[in-house]
Design an enzyme around this catalytic site. Structure first.
Site, PDB file in Angstrom:
ATOM      1  N   LYS A  70       0.857  -1.187   0.000  1.00  0.00           N
ATOM      2  CA  LYS A  70       0.000   0.000   0.000  1.00  0.00           C
ATOM      3  C   LYS A  70       0.889   1.231   0.000  1.00  0.00           C
ATOM      4  O   LYS A  70       2.023   1.197   0.478  1.00  0.00           O
ATOM      5  CB  LYS A  70      -0.855   0.012   1.279  1.00  0.00           C
ATOM      6  CG  LYS A  70      -2.062   0.874   1.197  1.00  0.00           C
ATOM      7  CD  LYS A  70      -3.291   0.064   0.800  1.00  0.00           C
ATOM      8  CE  LYS A  70      -4.560   0.849   0.945  1.00  0.00           C
ATOM      9  NZ  LYS A  70      -5.746   0.017   0.777  1.00  0.00           N
ATOM     10  N   GLY A  85     -19.832   7.196   7.204  1.00  0.00           N
ATOM     11  CA  GLY A  85     -19.085   7.630   6.019  1.00  0.00           C
ATOM     12  C   GLY A  85     -19.882   7.245   4.786  1.00  0.00           C
ATOM     13  O   GLY A  85     -20.074   6.051   4.527  1.00  0.00           O
ATOM     14  N   VAL A  86     -20.409   8.239   4.063  1.00  0.00           N
ATOM     15  CA  VAL A  86     -21.143   7.898   2.825  1.00  0.00           C
ATOM     16  C   VAL A  86     -20.377   8.445   1.612  1.00  0.00           C
ATOM     17  O   VAL A  86     -20.875   9.263   0.858  1.00  0.00           O
ATOM     18  CB  VAL A  86     -22.624   8.374   2.819  1.00  0.00           C
ATOM     19  CG1 VAL A  86     -23.545   7.261   3.242  1.00  0.00           C
ATOM     20  CG2 VAL A  86     -22.855   9.601   3.676  1.00  0.00           C
ATOM     21  N   GLY A  87     -19.151   7.961   1.479  1.00  0.00           N
ATOM     22  CA  GLY A  87     -18.296   8.358   0.366  1.00  0.00           C
ATOM     23  C   GLY A  87     -18.491   7.439  -0.829  1.00  0.00           C
ATOM     24  O   GLY A  87     -19.586   6.901  -1.058  1.00  0.00           O
ATOM     25  N   VAL A  90     -17.574   4.338  -1.689  1.00  0.00           N
ATOM     26  CA  VAL A  90     -18.069   2.969  -1.527  1.00  0.00           C
ATOM     27  C   VAL A  90     -19.469   2.985  -0.917  1.00  0.00           C
ATOM     28  O   VAL A  90     -20.405   2.364  -1.429  1.00  0.00           O
ATOM     29  CB  VAL A  90     -17.124   2.138  -0.620  1.00  0.00           C
ATOM     30  CG1 VAL A  90     -17.727   0.765  -0.348  1.00  0.00           C
ATOM     31  CG2 VAL A  90     -15.747   1.999  -1.248  1.00  0.00           C
TER      32      VAL A  90
HETATM   33  N1  LIG Z   1     -12.730   2.494  -2.619  1.00  0.00           N
HETATM   34  C1  LIG Z   1     -12.562   1.187  -2.571  1.00  0.00           C
HETATM   35  O1  LIG Z   1     -12.750   0.465  -3.560  1.00  0.00           O
HETATM   36  C2  LIG Z   1     -12.140   0.544  -1.283  1.00  0.00           C
HETATM   37  C3  LIG Z   1     -12.220   1.238  -0.087  1.00  0.00           C
HETATM   38  N2  LIG Z   1     -11.909   0.597   1.083  1.00  0.00           N
HETATM   39  C4  LIG Z   1     -11.999   1.312   2.336  1.00  0.00           C
HETATM   40  O2  LIG Z   1     -13.352   1.764   2.528  1.00  0.00           O
HETATM   41  C5  LIG Z   1     -13.342   3.012   3.212  1.00  0.00           C
HETATM   42  C6  LIG Z   1     -14.096   4.060   2.378  1.00  0.00           C
HETATM   43  O3  LIG Z   1     -13.457   4.199   1.120  1.00  0.00           O
HETATM   44  P1  LIG Z   1     -14.003   5.229   0.019  1.00  0.00           P
HETATM   45  O4  LIG Z   1     -15.473   5.214   0.021  1.00  0.00           O
HETATM   46  O5  LIG Z   1     -13.262   4.937  -1.215  1.00  0.00           O
HETATM   47  O6  LIG Z   1     -13.474   6.598   0.613  1.00  0.00           O
HETATM   48  P2  LIG Z   1     -14.148   8.055   0.534  1.00  0.00           P
HETATM   49  O7  LIG Z   1     -13.095   8.994   0.945  1.00  0.00           O
HETATM   50  O8  LIG Z   1     -14.848   8.255  -0.758  1.00  0.00           O
HETATM   51  O9  LIG Z   1     -15.271   7.949   1.669  1.00  0.00           O
HETATM   52  C7  LIG Z   1     -15.001   8.011   3.023  1.00  0.00           C
HETATM   53  C8  LIG Z   1     -16.036   8.939   3.634  1.00  0.00           C
HETATM   54  O10 LIG Z   1     -15.871   8.895   5.050  1.00  0.00           O
HETATM   55  C9  LIG Z   1     -16.052  10.224   5.533  1.00  0.00           C
HETATM   56  N3  LIG Z   1     -15.430  10.316   6.854  1.00  0.00           N
HETATM   57  C10 LIG Z   1     -14.110  10.426   7.163  1.00  0.00           C
HETATM   58  N4  LIG Z   1     -13.958  10.471   8.502  1.00  0.00           N
HETATM   59  C11 LIG Z   1     -15.205  10.365   9.035  1.00  0.00           C
HETATM   60  C12 LIG Z   1     -15.706  10.340  10.363  1.00  0.00           C
HETATM   61  N5  LIG Z   1     -14.907  10.439  11.423  1.00  0.00           N
HETATM   62  N6  LIG Z   1     -17.050  10.222  10.539  1.00  0.00           N
HETATM   63  C13 LIG Z   1     -17.874  10.143   9.483  1.00  0.00           C
HETATM   64  N7  LIG Z   1     -17.452  10.157   8.210  1.00  0.00           N
HETATM   65  C14 LIG Z   1     -16.136  10.270   7.990  1.00  0.00           C
HETATM   66  C15 LIG Z   1     -15.452  11.118   4.475  1.00  0.00           C
HETATM   67  O11 LIG Z   1     -15.928  12.435   4.575  1.00  0.00           O
HETATM   68  C16 LIG Z   1     -15.891  10.401   3.198  1.00  0.00           C
HETATM   69  O12 LIG Z   1     -17.122  10.884   2.722  1.00  0.00           O
HETATM   70  C17 LIG Z   1     -11.868   3.353   3.451  1.00  0.00           C
HETATM   71  O13 LIG Z   1     -11.479   2.889   4.717  1.00  0.00           O
HETATM   72  C18 LIG Z   1     -11.140   2.553   2.373  1.00  0.00           C
HETATM   73  O14 LIG Z   1      -9.814   2.245   2.734  1.00  0.00           O
HETATM   74  C19 LIG Z   1     -11.530  -0.715   1.119  1.00  0.00           C
HETATM   75  C20 LIG Z   1     -11.464  -1.433  -0.026  1.00  0.00           C
HETATM   76  C21 LIG Z   1     -11.696  -0.858  -1.325  1.00  0.00           C
HETATM   77  C1  LIG Z   2      -8.312  -1.389  -5.536  1.00  0.00           C
HETATM   78  C2  LIG Z   2      -8.191  -1.147  -4.128  1.00  0.00           C
HETATM   79  C3  LIG Z   2      -9.217  -0.307  -3.627  1.00  0.00           C
HETATM   80  C4  LIG Z   2      -7.328  -1.969  -3.372  1.00  0.00           C
HETATM   81  C5  LIG Z   2      -7.045  -1.550  -1.974  1.00  0.00           C
HETATM   82  O1  LIG Z   2      -6.149  -0.804  -1.721  1.00  0.00           O
HETATM   83  C6  LIG Z   2      -7.913  -2.019  -0.923  1.00  0.00           C
HETATM   84  O2  LIG Z   2      -8.682  -2.971  -1.126  1.00  0.00           O
HETATM   85  O3  LIG Z   2      -7.858  -1.470   0.196  1.00  0.00           O
END
Ligand SMILES: NC(=O)C1=CN([C@@H]2O[C@H](COP(=O)(O)OP(=O)(O)OC[C@H]3O[C@@H](n4cnc5c(N)ncnc54)[C@H](O)[C@@H]3O)[C@@H](O)[C@H]2O)C=CC1
Ligand SMILES: CC(C)CC(=O)C(=O)O
Length: 365
Positions: free
Chosen positions: A80, A180-182, A184
């Site tokens: 990573k 967290g509604v980002g 994913v």
């Molecule tokens: N994007 C992907 O395909 C993958 C993501 N993940 C994990 O899933 C999680 C979310 O990833 P994404 O949606 O891509 O990220 P993102 O950054 O789009 O969404 C995360 C959301 O959490 C919010 N957030 C941060 N701190 C917070 C808190 N204390 N309270 C409430 N909300 C908070 C942010 O404002 C953001 O909207 C991360 O931990 C990431 O490592 C794991 C595997 C794959």
């Molecule tokens: C393609 C990815 C989102 C891979 C990764 O870093 C993860 O699964 O946390």
């Protein structure tokens, strides 16, 4: 941080510190274990409180990828990257190009992709310098943004965990608290809403919350209220370590299933929730959809094939729960056992000499 002590304790292979003054790049590439193959794992861009915090995050996330890739049945090791900086303010083209050159320098030992704070556009810039990047634009024959696929994997894995907790995998009428509604979790909420689940959401980003309220009729709560809400399922989808000494006493859920990496602050928190009878879907098992999807690019991307593998996460979560029951251990330990056994089997499998172009024999020609 005593870095060598840490690396030795958890058996890391390599850490690369990348610095580029012109672009402001400050990055840490951590490679944990490449027994199964090249290390694949995303690049996170985040503002860290200290350099130690950034290094520790890279190391913890890289180790998680070793286990994630092994448990998902991929022939890939774990790595990573974290880039230190604010993804809203500090990005520039030169930064990702400079980072791409560092990745290229590793000559395939590490392959990158998106994570929190990075996008398909960033991967496209990295791709200008190296082929060791996935999750680039579909225009290049790639799989694009992994988040919707990660979300689908979390959804099917949540159903398997719900079956163990409630006797049915239907999520209709279930109350799911989403932190967290980002990228994913927005897609996860969509699947849950379509199945008739009721959503309680929170985010530090008010716009993200409003979108979930508007699109899925979600109820919004403040960030620190999410742990204690009356719900069936808690879905941590922000950052890690939200299952900890402060939050556990507040939990009313029967299932924890979400996308965040490193959800347990410490392993003992996995023991505590197990004793409380909460079914925990181990983070790196349930959130493997994205890596399964981007890894498919290494074979020439086929969306149908990738989605079929992602659907298999239902069975993988069931298997972890089965091992947990059979061996009387919490699910996080069952998942570790499953991943470690696979790595060990491959490490110990008989190796036969193959003329592969790298051996001394090839120099004799
Ligand atoms: N994007 C992907 O395909 C993958 C993501 N993940 C994990 O899933 C999680 C979310 O990833 P994404 O949606 O891509 O990220 P993102 O950054 O789009 O969404 C995360 C959301 O959490 C919010 N957030 C941060 N701190 C917070 C808190 N204390 N309270 C409430 N909300 C908070 C942010 O404002 C953001 O909207 C991360 O931990 C990431 O490592 C794991 C595997 C794959
Ligand atoms: C393609 C990815 C989102 C891979 C990764 O870093 C993860 O699964 O946390």
């Amino acid at each position: 941080m005593e870095i060598f002590k840490y690396l030795e304790k958890y058996d890391y292979e390599q850490v690369v510190i990348c610095q580029d003054k012109t672009s402001g790049l400050k990055a840490i590439i951590a490679i944990h274990d490449t027994t199964l193959g090249p290390a694949l794992g995303g690049t996170r861009m985040w503002t860290y409180a200290s350099e130690d915090a950034a290094i520790e995050d890279a190391l913890r996330l890289a180790k998680g990828m070793t286990y994630k890739n092994a448990a998902a049945g991929l022939n890939l090791g774990g790595g990573k990257t974290v880039i230190i900086g604010d993804p809203k303010k500090d990005k520039n083209e030169e930064m990702f190009r400079a980072f791409g050159r560092y990745v290229q320098g590793l000559n395939g030992r590490y392959i990158t992709a998106e994570d929190v704070g990075t996008t398909v556009a960033d991967m496209d810039l990295i791709h200008e310098e190296t082929d060791y990047v996935t999750g680039i634009s579909p225009a290049f024959g790639s799989s694009g943004n992994p988040s919707p696929v990660t979300a689908y994997g979390v959804y099917v894995g949540m159903k398997a965990a719900a079956k163990a907790a409630f006797g049915t995998d239907s999520l209709e009428g279930k109350v799911v608290a989403v932190q967290g509604v980002g990228n994913v979790a927005y897609h996860l909420c969509k699947h849950l809403h379509e199945e008739g689940a009721q959503l309680i959401v929170t985010d530090i980003n008010k716009e993200a919350v409003q979108r979930a309220v508007n699109d899925f009729g979600a109820k919004a709560v403040e960030p620190d209220e999410i742990y204690g809400v009356e719900c069936d399922i808690y879905a941590p989808c922000a950052l890690g370590a939200t299952v900890n000494d402060d939050t556990i006493p507040q939990f009313k859920c029967k299932v924890i299933a979400g996308s965040a990496n490193n959800q347990l602050k410490e392993e003992r928190h996995g023991d505590i929730i197990d004793e409380m009878g909460i079914v925990y879907a181990p983070d790196y098992v349930i959130n493997a959809g994205g890596v399964i999807n981007v890894a498919d690019e290494l074979y020439g991307y086929n969306a149908e094939r990738a989605m079929k593998k992602v659907e298999g996460l239902y069975d993988t979560i069931e298997k972890v729960i089965e091992i947990s029951k059979r061996d009387g251990i919490p699910t996080y330990k069952a998942a570790d056992r499953m991943a470690e056994e696979r790595i060990e089997r491959m490490r110990n499998s008989r190796s036969q000499f193959l003329q592969n172009g790298h051996h001394i024999l090839s120099r004799k020609k």
